[in-house]
Each structure stands twice: as structure tokens, then as C-alpha cells.
Design an enzyme around this catalytic site. Structure first.
Site, PDB file in Angstrom:
ATOM      1  N   GLU A   6       0.824  -1.218   0.000  1.00  0.00           N
ATOM      2  CA  GLU A   6       0.000   0.000   0.000  1.00  0.00           C
ATOM      3  C   GLU A   6       0.852   1.261   0.000  1.00  0.00           C
ATOM      4  O   GLU A   6       0.423   2.301  -0.473  1.00  0.00           O
ATOM      5  CB  GLU A   6      -0.934   0.009   1.213  1.00  0.00           C
ATOM      6  CG  GLU A   6      -2.206  -0.784   1.013  1.00  0.00           C
ATOM      7  CD  GLU A   6      -3.276  -0.524   2.071  1.00  0.00           C
ATOM      8  OE1 GLU A   6      -2.992   0.155   3.082  1.00  0.00           O
ATOM      9  OE2 GLU A   6      -4.398  -1.017   1.905  1.00  0.00           O
ATOM     10  N   HIS A  14       8.605 -26.604  -1.728  1.00  0.00           N
ATOM     11  CA  HIS A  14       8.015 -27.722  -2.472  1.00  0.00           C
ATOM     12  C   HIS A  14       6.919 -27.239  -3.415  1.00  0.00           C
ATOM     13  O   HIS A  14       6.124 -28.022  -3.901  1.00  0.00           O
ATOM     14  CB  HIS A  14       7.489 -28.768  -1.489  1.00  0.00           C
ATOM     15  CG  HIS A  14       8.584 -29.323  -0.628  1.00  0.00           C
ATOM     16  ND1 HIS A  14       9.172 -30.539  -0.861  1.00  0.00           N
ATOM     17  CD2 HIS A  14       9.235 -28.786   0.437  1.00  0.00           C
ATOM     18  CE1 HIS A  14      10.128 -30.742   0.037  1.00  0.00           C
ATOM     19  NE2 HIS A  14      10.192 -29.683   0.833  1.00  0.00           N
ATOM     20  N   LYS A  42     -13.772  -0.394  -4.111  1.00  0.00           N
ATOM     21  CA  LYS A  42     -14.873  -0.078  -3.182  1.00  0.00           C
ATOM     22  C   LYS A  42     -16.002   0.609  -3.921  1.00  0.00           C
ATOM     23  O   LYS A  42     -17.168   0.272  -3.743  1.00  0.00           O
ATOM     24  CB  LYS A  42     -14.368   0.853  -2.066  1.00  0.00           C
ATOM     25  CG  LYS A  42     -13.497   0.188  -1.038  1.00  0.00           C
ATOM     26  CD  LYS A  42     -13.230   1.136   0.111  1.00  0.00           C
ATOM     27  CE  LYS A  42     -12.129   0.620   0.988  1.00  0.00           C
ATOM     28  NZ  LYS A  42     -11.622   1.620   1.910  1.00  0.00           N
TER      29      LYS A  42
HETATM   30  O1  PA5 Z   1      -3.658   0.921   5.838  1.00  0.00           O
HETATM   31  C1  PA5 Z   1      -4.800   1.320   5.667  1.00  0.00           C
HETATM   32  O2  PA5 Z   1      -5.099   2.508   5.771  1.00  0.00           O
HETATM   33  C2  PA5 Z   1      -5.922   0.347   5.344  1.00  0.00           C
HETATM   34  O3  PA5 Z   1      -5.470  -0.940   5.176  1.00  0.00           O
HETATM   35  C3  PA5 Z   1      -6.938   0.363   6.469  1.00  0.00           C
HETATM   36  O4  PA5 Z   1      -6.317   0.025   7.660  1.00  0.00           O
HETATM   37  C4  PA5 Z   1      -8.103  -0.583   6.187  1.00  0.00           C
HETATM   38  O5  PA5 Z   1      -8.702  -0.265   4.968  1.00  0.00           O
HETATM   39  C5  PA5 Z   1      -9.140  -0.507   7.295  1.00  0.00           C
HETATM   40  O6  PA5 Z   1      -9.594   0.802   7.446  1.00  0.00           O
HETATM   41  P1  PA5 Z   1     -10.396   1.257   8.706  1.00  0.00           P
HETATM   42  O7  PA5 Z   1      -9.529   1.157   9.898  1.00  0.00           O
HETATM   43  O8  PA5 Z   1     -10.793   2.671   8.419  1.00  0.00           O
HETATM   44  O9  PA5 Z   1     -11.602   0.347   8.817  1.00  0.00           O
END
Ligand code: PA5
Length: 451
Positions: A289, A310, A424
Site C-alpha cells: 500500500e 516444495h 470499493k
Molecule cells: O492501511 C490502511 O489505511 C488500510 O489498510 C486500512 O487500515 C483498512 O482499509 C481498514 O480501514 P479502517 O480502519 O478505516 O476500517
């Protein structure tokens, strides 16, 4: 203090030391940019000094809530996804007995997870189990609106309230969320849940040293003081005052950026113990990310050795030469188990009689590293002496700061995740969420053409 050593020596057949040295000014500048808070996404740098900033009072409050949960329940369901899930799971899995759920001597509740997928059977099966045990919920969402945990929470909240009554249920739920806004905060306020705050300036994937990670970890029975102590030590070891050649995060960031520029665009994080499986999952989110944007970035992958030798081992040894490996190497195991001698020796294993299994695993690690080097796969090694709270605290902070340095060196904003929104929007449109009508029509038209 536990040690954490980074060795980049085995990348040198593939890039040369001059390339690493040439990166020093860029890496140093990236680290300084993090500390000066004047780079991209600097509003999300609250994690940088979290280990040294967190107060005794904050830790104590988390421990007290954890204690209340621990003494009163069999199961704690931690609801969350992405950064609101992986850090806690990574630490808990690394520190836990491999078969904790089957031990009869549990002094802490069993921690299980929900809201990290949309699998109907998963949640159904979980509810079946929860009906037979005493349970509580920790629901974690910074935005408070993420679909997967929101749905899981709605379903489990109803189950909990049906089981214990609405009034008693509020004592059984803790919410970790934003201080000022979001649907989860609204629900928590309305229902009167105990809450913990995810600071505004800490993004999900950098939040393991807030209540997001610390509360579930403490509930699972682990020492969050030691975890923070390890992280704080690593904060000192990676600060801009530490020279480039001695700074493990700077060395790791330089090595992976040099390899990336050399065409090695996939980094495989390797573990040799199932205990570290979720550390590699957490790492994939952190780096994927943070770096995968603007059509750039190393693709973070992971393997569990020797299991995956393996399967994926074939590709790593012989497939496209675009890989490099970063091996999580653990010096000492928690327990000792020797291979017995066998008078008949029908399996031909007597050459290993009385040898500990960890010796065999270590030889597998060294043998694999040499074979993969011969096959053209550069190797970085991150060594910790053993798996405990202190070393895991160091390791997680090490990866966080190296990620910030790497991201800036790559030229991206390591602290946003714009690409996560696209799926999303489509999902909301297909589900008929109000406000997505136009996109919904466009997607249905596309789907019809595909049929
Ligand atoms: O790193 C990030 O920002 C995302 O992976 C969020 O943690 C994830 O989408 C969950 O978001 P939230 O804590 O708002 O539910």
C-alpha cells in the site's frame, strides 16, 4: 536488548557496492524528510515517534481494559481489516503457542478475527462457536465505515445482544476508532462502549503501536511494554543521527531500491517458521500500500519455507529473474526437539540422530540461500536472535521506518492508498448503495456486454 542485524552482502554479485554508496545521499535525505515532516503525506507521520511518545498512562489504560477482558471471557473477537487487523494478528501469531487453541492451560482468552473477509461460511461458523462460549468483541476501524468490519460488527453485535441482553452487551464491546468522527464512533457513543483512539496522524498500516495493535496483543496475554521497548530501541537505532552504514533501515532501504533500479521488481519476504507467517502478511500490506502507486513500486510477496520450497521454490530457483529475497532469520528457537536415533534406520535418517530440528532448518536456510544465489536471486538477511516481544517490536518499527525511507526514495507518497478506493466504488455501485446510481448503471451495461 535483543539484536536485529541486516546483512546486504549477498546482493553484491547483482548490484555493486558503489550503487549502494551512490544511494546514500538520497536515502539520508528521505530519512531527514521523514523527520522534518516536509515530504508527501507528512500529515500521517504520527507513527514515527510513537514508541517514544506513548505514555505509561496510555499503556496502563490498555492493560487494564485487557485485564478486564482476560479474566472474564473465553474468546475475544477482534473485528477489523487491513491496518486495523494485520498488526495485532502478526504479533499475536508470532508470540503464541502454535496450538494454543488446543491447550487446556490457557490463562488468556482465545483471540479470533472477523471482518477481515466477506466469507459467509467463515462468519457463520464463527457464530456457531461463539454460541457455545463466553465472548467479547474488540471492534477496530479508523474510518468507522469500512464495509467488511462494519457488516461483521452489525451481525456479531446482534448475536451478542441476543445472547446477553442489550444492557450487558455494552460491557462486552470495546471500540477503537477515530477521536472525532465516523459511524463506529457514533455507535460507540450512543451505546456507551469503552473506546480507544486511533490518532488522526497515524495511518492504518502504521498503527500497530497504538491501541489498534496493543489492545488485542495485551488481551492475548503478551507484554506490550516489551514490545514498545523494542520499537523504541529501533527508533533510536534508525534516527538521522545514526550514520548511513550503521543504520539498518537505511541499509535495507538502499539495498532494495538499488535492486529495484536493477530490474528486481519483486521482493519475497521469506520465513522459516510458521510463527512468522502473519508478520509477512503485515509486511506485504505495509509495503504494497505504501509503494505500489504511480505505476511504480516493488511488488511485495512472501513465502513460508521450507513448505513453499516444495511449490514456489521451483519458480524462485528457475523462473523469471526479476526477484530478490529478504530472509527473516531467527537464531534461536523457543523450544528444543532432537531427532531420535533408530536402530533399524529404515528411513536412512540416522545421520541426523540427536540433531535438533532447528539445525536441519538452519541448514535448509543456508542451502536454499546459496542455491537461490546461484540461480540469480539476490539475498538480504534480517536476523533476530529469538522471537519475543522485544525483537518483534524492533522488527515492526524497523520495517515501518525503512518503508517510509524507501517510499520517499522511490518518489511516491508512502502514506496514502488511493488505489484501494476503486474496488470499493464498484462494489458499492453493484450493491446499490445510495449515491452510486450512475456508476451502477455504467457497470451493469459493461457486465451485459461481457455476457
Ligand atoms: O492501511 C490502511 O489505511 C488500510 O489498510 C486500512 O487500515 C483498512 O482499509 C481498514 O480501514 P479502517 O480502519 O478505516 O476500517
Amino acid at each position: 536488548m535483543e539484536k536485529l542485524l541486516v546483512s546486504i552482502e549477498k546482493i553484491f554479485p547483482f548490484v555493486n557496492r558503489e550503487q549502494i554508496n551512490a544511494l546514500e545521499p538520497e536515502i539520508t535525505k528521505s530519512l531527514q524528510t521523514l523527520y522534518n515532516k516536509d515530504g508527501k503525506g507528512s500529515e500521517y507521520l504520527g507513527w514515527l515517534d510513537l514508541p517514544s511518545r506513548i505514555t505509561e498512562h496510555e499503556i496502563k489504560e490498555i492493560e487494564e481494559t485487557a485485564h478486564q477482558f482476560k479474566k472474564k471471557t473465553d474468546i475475544v473477537v477482534v473485528i477489523g481489516i487491513g491496518g486495523s487487523y494485520l498488526g495485532a494478528r502478526a504479533v499475536i501469531d508470532a508470540l503464541s503457542h502454535n496450538f494454543k487453541n488446543l491447550l487446556n492451560e490457557n490463562s488468556s482468552p482465545v483471540v479470533v478475527y472477523a471482518g477481515q473477509n466477506l466469507g459467509e461460511d467463515y462468519l457463520f461458523d464463527l457464530i456457531q462457536v461463539l454460541s457455545n462460549y463466553d465472548y467479547r468483541i474488540v471492534v477496530i476501524s479508523k474510518s468507522g465505515t469500512t464495509t467488511e468490519p462494519a457488516i461483521a460488527f452489525r451481525i456479531l453485535k446482534k448475536h451478542l445482544e441476543d445472547k446477553y441482553g442489550k444492557a450487558a452487551s455494552k460491557e462486552r464491546i470495546v471500540a477503537v476508532t477515530d477521536e472525532h468522527r465516523g459511524a463506529l464512533l457514533d455507535i460507540a457513543r450512543k451505546e456507551g462502549y469503552k473506546t480507544f483512539v486511533i490518532p488522526d496522524n497515524v495511518g492504518g498500516r502504521f498503527s500497530v503501536f497504538t491501541a489498534v495493535g496493543l489492545l488485542p496483543i495485551a488481551i492475548a496475554g503478551f507484554d506490550i511494554h516489551q514490545l514498545i521497548r523494542g520499537a523504541k530501541h529501533m527508533q533510536q537505532m534508525t534516527s538521522p543521527q545514526v550514520p548511513f552504514a550503521e543504520n539498518p533501515a537505511a541499509q535495507y532501504a538502499a539495498a532494495r531500491n538499488a535492486l529495484y533500479r536493477n530490474g528486481n521488481s519483486i521482493e519475497i519476504l521469506v520465513n522459516y517458521t510458521p510463527r512468522l507467517l502473519y508478520i509477512t502478511e503485515w509486511w506485504k500490506q505495509l509495503y504494497g500500500e505504501s509503494e505500489g502507486k504511480d505505476n511504480k513500486g516493488i511488488f511485495p510477496a512472501s513465502v513460508n519455507f521450507t513448505t513453499d520450497l516444495h511449490s514456489l521454490g521451483q519458480y524462485i530457483q528457475d523462473g523469471r529473474r526479476i526477484l530478490f529475497e529478504t530472509v527473516l532469520s531467527v537464531e534461536k528457537t523457543r523450544s528444543a526437539l532432537a531427532i531420535p536415533n533408530d536402530a533399524d534406520n529404515n528411513d536412512g535418517l540416522n545421520y541426523l540422530s540427536y540433531k535438533p530440528l532447528s539445525y536441519v532448518n538452519k541448514m535448509a536456510e543456508i542451502g536454499t540461500m546459496l542455491a537461490h544465489l546461484d540461480g540469480g536471486v539476490p539475498n538480504i538477511q534480517i536476523e533476530i536472535s529469538q522471537i519475543n516481544e522485544n525483537s518483534i517490536g524492533q522488527l515492526l518499527y524497523f520495517f515501518e521506518i525503512a518503508c517510509g525511507i524507501s517510499g520517499y526514495t522511490l518518489g511516491v507518497n508512502p502514506f496514502d492508498q488511493p488505489g484501494v478506493e476503486d474496488y470499493k466504488k464498484n462494489m458499492f455501485a453493484l450493491l446499490g448503495k445510495p449515491g452510486f446510481e450512475n456508476l451502477s448503471a455504467a457497470l451493469h451495461e459493461r457486465m451485459e456486454k461481457l455476457e
